[in-house]
Design an enzyme around this catalytic site. Structure first.
Site, short mmCIF file in Angstrom:
data_model
loop_
_atom_site.label_atom_id
_atom_site.label_comp_id
_atom_site.label_asym_id
_atom_site.label_seq_id
_atom_site.Cartn_x
_atom_site.Cartn_y
_atom_site.Cartn_z
N ARG A 240 31.49 35.51 42.05
CA ARG A 240 30.39 36.31 42.59
C ARG A 240 29.12 35.47 42.51
O ARG A 240 28.91 34.73 41.53
CB ARG A 240 30.20 37.61 41.80
CG ARG A 240 31.21 38.70 42.15
CD ARG A 240 30.97 39.29 43.54
NE ARG A 240 31.91 40.34 43.88
CZ ARG A 240 33.06 40.18 44.53
NH1 ARG A 240 33.45 38.97 44.91
NH2 ARG A 240 33.82 41.20 44.83
N GLU A 269 23.51 37.90 48.52
CA GLU A 269 24.31 37.88 49.72
C GLU A 269 23.85 38.91 50.75
O GLU A 269 23.58 40.04 50.35
CB GLU A 269 25.76 38.19 49.30
CG GLU A 269 26.74 37.34 50.00
CD GLU A 269 28.10 37.33 49.31
OE1 GLU A 269 28.20 36.83 48.18
OE2 GLU A 269 29.03 37.80 49.93
N HIS A 287 31.78 33.96 52.11
CA HIS A 287 32.58 34.95 51.36
C HIS A 287 33.92 35.22 52.06
O HIS A 287 34.22 36.37 52.41
CB HIS A 287 31.79 36.26 51.17
CG HIS A 287 32.25 37.04 49.96
ND1 HIS A 287 31.42 37.83 49.21
CD2 HIS A 287 33.49 37.13 49.39
CE1 HIS A 287 32.12 38.38 48.24
NE2 HIS A 287 33.37 37.98 48.32
P1 NAD Z 1 40.48 39.00 36.35
O1 NAD Z 1 39.88 40.25 35.77
O2 NAD Z 1 41.96 38.86 36.39
O3 NAD Z 1 39.91 37.71 35.58
C1 NAD Z 1 38.61 37.58 35.12
C2 NAD Z 1 38.65 36.79 33.81
O4 NAD Z 1 37.30 36.54 33.41
C3 NAD Z 1 39.33 37.57 32.66
O5 NAD Z 1 40.32 36.77 32.06
C4 NAD Z 1 38.18 37.87 31.70
O6 NAD Z 1 38.60 37.89 30.35
C5 NAD Z 1 37.24 36.71 31.99
N1 NAD Z 1 35.87 36.96 31.57
C6 NAD Z 1 35.16 38.11 31.62
N2 NAD Z 1 33.92 37.91 31.13
C7 NAD Z 1 33.86 36.61 30.75
C8 NAD Z 1 32.84 35.82 30.17
N3 NAD Z 1 31.64 36.31 29.87
N4 NAD Z 1 33.12 34.52 29.91
C9 NAD Z 1 34.36 34.01 30.20
N5 NAD Z 1 35.36 34.73 30.76
C10 NAD Z 1 35.10 36.01 31.03
O7 NAD Z 1 39.85 38.88 37.79
P2 NAD Z 1 40.41 37.98 39.01
O8 NAD Z 1 41.35 38.77 39.83
O9 NAD Z 1 40.81 36.66 38.49
O10 NAD Z 1 39.04 37.86 39.87
C11 NAD Z 1 37.89 37.23 39.31
C12 NAD Z 1 36.70 37.52 40.19
O11 NAD Z 1 36.83 36.85 41.43
C13 NAD Z 1 36.56 39.00 40.60
O12 NAD Z 1 35.91 39.78 39.63
C14 NAD Z 1 35.76 38.93 41.88
O13 NAD Z 1 34.39 39.09 41.59
C15 NAD Z 1 36.03 37.51 42.38
N6 NAD Z 1 36.73 37.53 43.68
C16 NAD Z 1 36.13 36.94 44.73
C17 NAD Z 1 36.76 36.92 45.96
C18 NAD Z 1 36.13 36.26 47.17
O14 NAD Z 1 36.42 36.65 48.28
N7 NAD Z 1 35.30 35.24 46.98
C19 NAD Z 1 38.01 37.54 46.12
C20 NAD Z 1 38.62 38.10 45.02
C21 NAD Z 1 37.96 38.10 43.78
#
Ligand code: NAD
Length: 321
Positions: A240, A269, A287
């Site tokens: 994000r 965004e 995005h």
């Molecule tokens: P997920 O919940 O499986 O993984 C997120 C990880 O981040 C978890 O392991 C969590 O423990 C860790 N985390 C949380 N806070 C943290 C911190 N302060 N420091 C370090 N690690 C921390 O989520 P995911 O499915 O892997 O997706 C991750 C992110 O990707 C989503 O939240 C979304 O915002 C983003 N995303 C973007 C797109 C895009 O189109 N660009 C698409 C899908 C997801």
């Protein structure tokens, strides 16, 4: 059986819509190819039982109250849910769901695409070639970087971080990672090393961000962190936008504090920090990390499955904590 009302805030693939209609639900969808204004959203949600929202919709207390007492679920057509007011939904007993099962692999593929394109200057070289500037082979023309034997630092080892690591191993990258929780199984499987963020930034040739947007991850990478990175490092962000302080990114790229960046998401965004799009050492995508036809269909199906489950008093595929 009551005829449940479902509102969809923007056109999504048909498969999920058909599933909802097959249940006999009254399904309405925003016919315009744009984000609804708050006023339009409030008007359209009145009396609905389920809302299928997109990451561009701010679903806050006002929207939930406008929907009224029948609202049982907001099914977000996204993995991230920073557009939803989780507390307000909890207070009103509205279930929130997302589509995490849908897009992991596509986002990981886009991340690898950005990493490879950064290291090998693909976008710059394309512009150069297209402009008719290629006048013959030169040993140092668009000299890039190998990625094998380099170190990839993954911040946020969840579904996507893990999928990126699995791919990066195939490219010969060494993995270091940081997360709020350690994952010993992952460390054994991929020979990965757990590091605190400053040490990860110090050691990594590529840093890829995969955390959710939370108060603790806003501006996770800012002025101080750019100072901790290698001058030769690249920063990739498909998580994000606000996870990076975008103004500080512009400064770091201008000052060549890091070699480059590739980002799919923006702090405000769809706006961008002034100067960002003038720089050669950054790749910008709008995005689209999850924008494949397969993934969009899966997201549509998952969102519809979640709505059907909740309206039938069953447990959806996944709920937000
Ligand atoms: P997920 O919940 O499986 O993984 C997120 C990880 O981040 C978890 O392991 C969590 O423990 C860790 N985390 C949380 N806070 C943290 C911190 N302060 N420091 C370090 N690690 C921390 O989520 P995911 O499915 O892997 O997706 C991750 C992110 O990707 C989503 O939240 C979304 O915002 C983003 N995303 C973007 C797109 C895009 O189109 N660009 C698409 C899908 C997801």
């Amino acid at each position: 059986m009551p005829k449940f009302k479902v509102y969809i805030t923007r056109k999504i693939p048909d498969n999920g819509i058909k599933m909802l209609k097959a249940q006999g639900y009254q399904v309405k969808m925003n016919p315009l190819d744009r984000v609804l204004t708050k006023k339009e959203l409030i008007k359209n949600v009145k009396g609905i039982d389920a809302l299928l929202s997109l990451l561009t919709d701010k679903v806050d207390a006002e929207v939930l109250d406008a929907a009224g007492k029948n609202l049982k679920i907001v099914a977000n057509f996204a993995v991230g849910f920073d557009n939803l007011d989780v507390e307000a939904a909890k207070k009103r007993g509205v279930m929130l769901t997302n589509t995490p099962q849908g897009s992991t692999e596509s986002v990981a593929e886009h991340t690898m695409g950005l990493l490879l394109a950064s290291a090998r200057r693909v976008v710059e070289a394309d512009k150069f070639t297209r402009a008719g500037k290629y006048k013959g082979w030169k040993p140092f023309l668009f000299i890039g970087e190998d990625i094998h034997d380099k170190t990839l630092g993954i911040i946020g080892l969840g579904r996507i971080g893990f999928a990126v690591a699995a791919r990066a191993i195939g490219f010969g990258l060494k993995i270091v990672y940081h997360d709020v929780k350690r994952n010993p199984e992952f460390e054994t499987k991929y020979g990965a090393q757990y590091l605190e963020v400053p040490e990860l930034l110090k050691q990594s040739d590529f840093v890829s961000l995969h955390v959710p947007l939370l108060p603790s991850t806003r501006h996770l990478i800012s002025k101080k962190e750019f100072g901790q990175m290698k001058k030769t490092a690249y920063l990739i962000n498909t998580s994000r936008g606000p996870v990076i302080d975008e103004k500080a990114l512009v400064t770091a790229l201008k000052k060549k504090q890091i070699a480059g960046a590739a980002i799919d998401v923006y702090e405000f965004e769809p706006k961008m920090a002034p100067g960002l799009n003038k720089l050669d050492n950054i790749i910008l995508t709008p995005h689209i990390a999850s924008a494949t036809i397969e993934t969009r269909k899966k997201m549509s199906e998952i969102a519809a499955t979640n709505i059907i489950a909740v309206l039938n008093g069953q447990t959806p595929i996944g709920t937000l904590k």
